[in-house]
Design an enzyme around this catalytic site. Structure first.
Site, PDB file in Angstrom:
ATOM      1  N   GLY A  54      40.992  37.414 -37.413  1.00  0.00           N
ATOM      2  CA  GLY A  54      40.500  38.700 -37.283  1.00  0.00           C
ATOM      3  C   GLY A  54      39.003  38.167 -36.883  1.00  0.00           C
ATOM      4  N   GLY A  57      37.424  34.824 -35.833  1.00  0.00           N
ATOM      5  CA  GLY A  57      38.155  33.983 -34.670  1.00  0.00           C
ATOM      6  C   GLY A  57      39.347  33.432 -35.078  1.00  0.00           C
ATOM      7  N   GLY A 106      45.997  39.904 -31.789  1.00  0.00           N
ATOM      8  CA  GLY A 106      47.182  38.675 -31.998  1.00  0.00           C
ATOM      9  C   GLY A 106      48.084  38.105 -30.815  1.00  0.00           C
ATOM     10  CG  ASP A 107      50.797  40.857 -29.750  1.00  0.00           C
ATOM     11  OD1 ASP A 107      51.278  40.075 -30.899  1.00  0.00           O
ATOM     12  OD2 ASP A 107      50.892  42.041 -29.732  1.00  0.00           O
TER      13      ASP A 107
END
Ligand code: F1X
Length: 321
Positions: free
Chosen positions: A229, A232, A258-259
């Site tokens: 998050g 990093g 995240g992707d």
């Protein structure tokens, strides 16, 4: 070429509020947007935006608006016969960036439905630099679906990345080292779900994250990109461990961050970058996505890679390198 499989794709509907979400209240929303998504689809979208060819395998009818939207966005979408319509996932965003997701289960699949997806992936994997298996599984799919597919992909060659959660993640971990992918991308919560420990503690302690991720490397996984998050991400490989901090970011929606991070890592690998630079690109992509509304995937011009700070985690700071 990056090949992605999204067994449980979704229309991502994002509702933006002008204040805090209050349970049980009526809200007048600022905007509602919709985008064809799902983890693998988002990675294919990021690839096409960055001029990297990508094929997205999804269960959907050829003329489903989902497929038409992807084709319209220039994504080479290979639909295989679906069990039902594409699910709708709802995202609620608040002005301070708080992102709430309500993800639907997806239409129930049969073993034939799953085999069609597997065949579509196996037929193309040998020409892909990376094959990415991403997201949840639809109802009816066995938790071992990804683990079994990774085994079959290892026989084909090429690199395999997996980003999933809950039962399919547990099943993959249980199938190591036999079904070890080249890359896994857990977040703190996912890492904690099988290494034990507290997700919040992992997210705030890169050295602890690296120690937890090292357990996967010891079981044959090539690299672990653990996204944390606002803190990093940590990258662990057999050669070492690194932590990268993001540029200052005003969070708008974390969906797709995240992707985007995973794609940034793959892009760095395709460009032949060293591990710390691959990690920096991952964090630049993830933080840029977090600053954009809904499931928007960043353009390369929106990255601030030069503001990402990367440090090596040494044996004394984490017992990892
Ligand atoms: O329900 P899953 O498959 O775990 O996640 C699906 C999803 O939340 O993941 C993407 C963001 O990573 C969104 O496009 C999509 O709605």
């Amino acid at each position: 070429m990056i090949l992605t499989l999204t067994p449980n794709p979704s229309f991502d509907r994002t509702v933006a509020l002008d204040g805090e979400l209050e349970r049980g209240q009526v809200h007048r929303v600022v905007s509602v947007t919709s985008q064809a998504g799902g983890k693998g689809v988002n990675i294919s979208r990021a690839a096409v935006i960055a001029d990297i060819p990508s094929i997205a395998v999804v269960p959907a009818l050829k003329d489903d608006p989902f497929v038409l939207e992807l084709l319209g966005a220039g994504i080479d979408c290979r639909p295989v016969r679906p069990a039902g319509g594409v699910r709708v996932n709802l995202t609620i965003t608040e002005p301070d960036g708080t992102t709430t997701k309500l993800n639907s289960p997806g239409a129930e699949v049969s073993s034939d439905d799953l085999e069609r997806m597997v065949e579509a992936v196996l037929a193309r994997a040998s020409t892909a630099a990376w094959t990415v298996l991403a997201g949840s599984l639809p109802a009816g799919a066995p938790a071992e679906f990804y683990a079994d597919l990774v085994r079959r992909l290892r026989a084909v060659g090429g690199h395999v990345a997996v980003d999933t959660s809950e039962a399919p993640l547990q099943a993959l971990v249980a199938a190591l080292p036999d079904a070890a992918p080249d890359l896994m991308k857990p977040n703190g919560e996912e890492l904690a779900s099988f290494t034990g420990g507290d997700a919040d503690e992992l997210e705030s302690d890169p050295a602890a994250t690296a120690r937890a991720a090292r357990q996967l490397i010891d079981q044959g996984v090539g690299a672990v990109l653990a996204t944390l998050g606002g803190n990093g991400a940590v990258l662990v490989t057999a050669e070492g461990a690194w932590h990268a901090t993001p540029p200052p970011t005003t969070v708008v929606s974390t969906v797709g961050a995240g992707d985007s991070s995973l794609f940034g890592y793959l892009l760095g690998d395709i460009r032949g970058l060293a591990a710390p630079e691959r990690l920096a690109l991952a964090v630049a992509y993830g933080s840029a996505a977090a600053g954009l509304p809904g499931t928007t995937i960043p353009q390369p011009s929106q990255l601030r890679t030069e503001l990402v700070g990367v440090t090596a985690l040494t044996a004394s700071s984490g017992g990892t390198a």
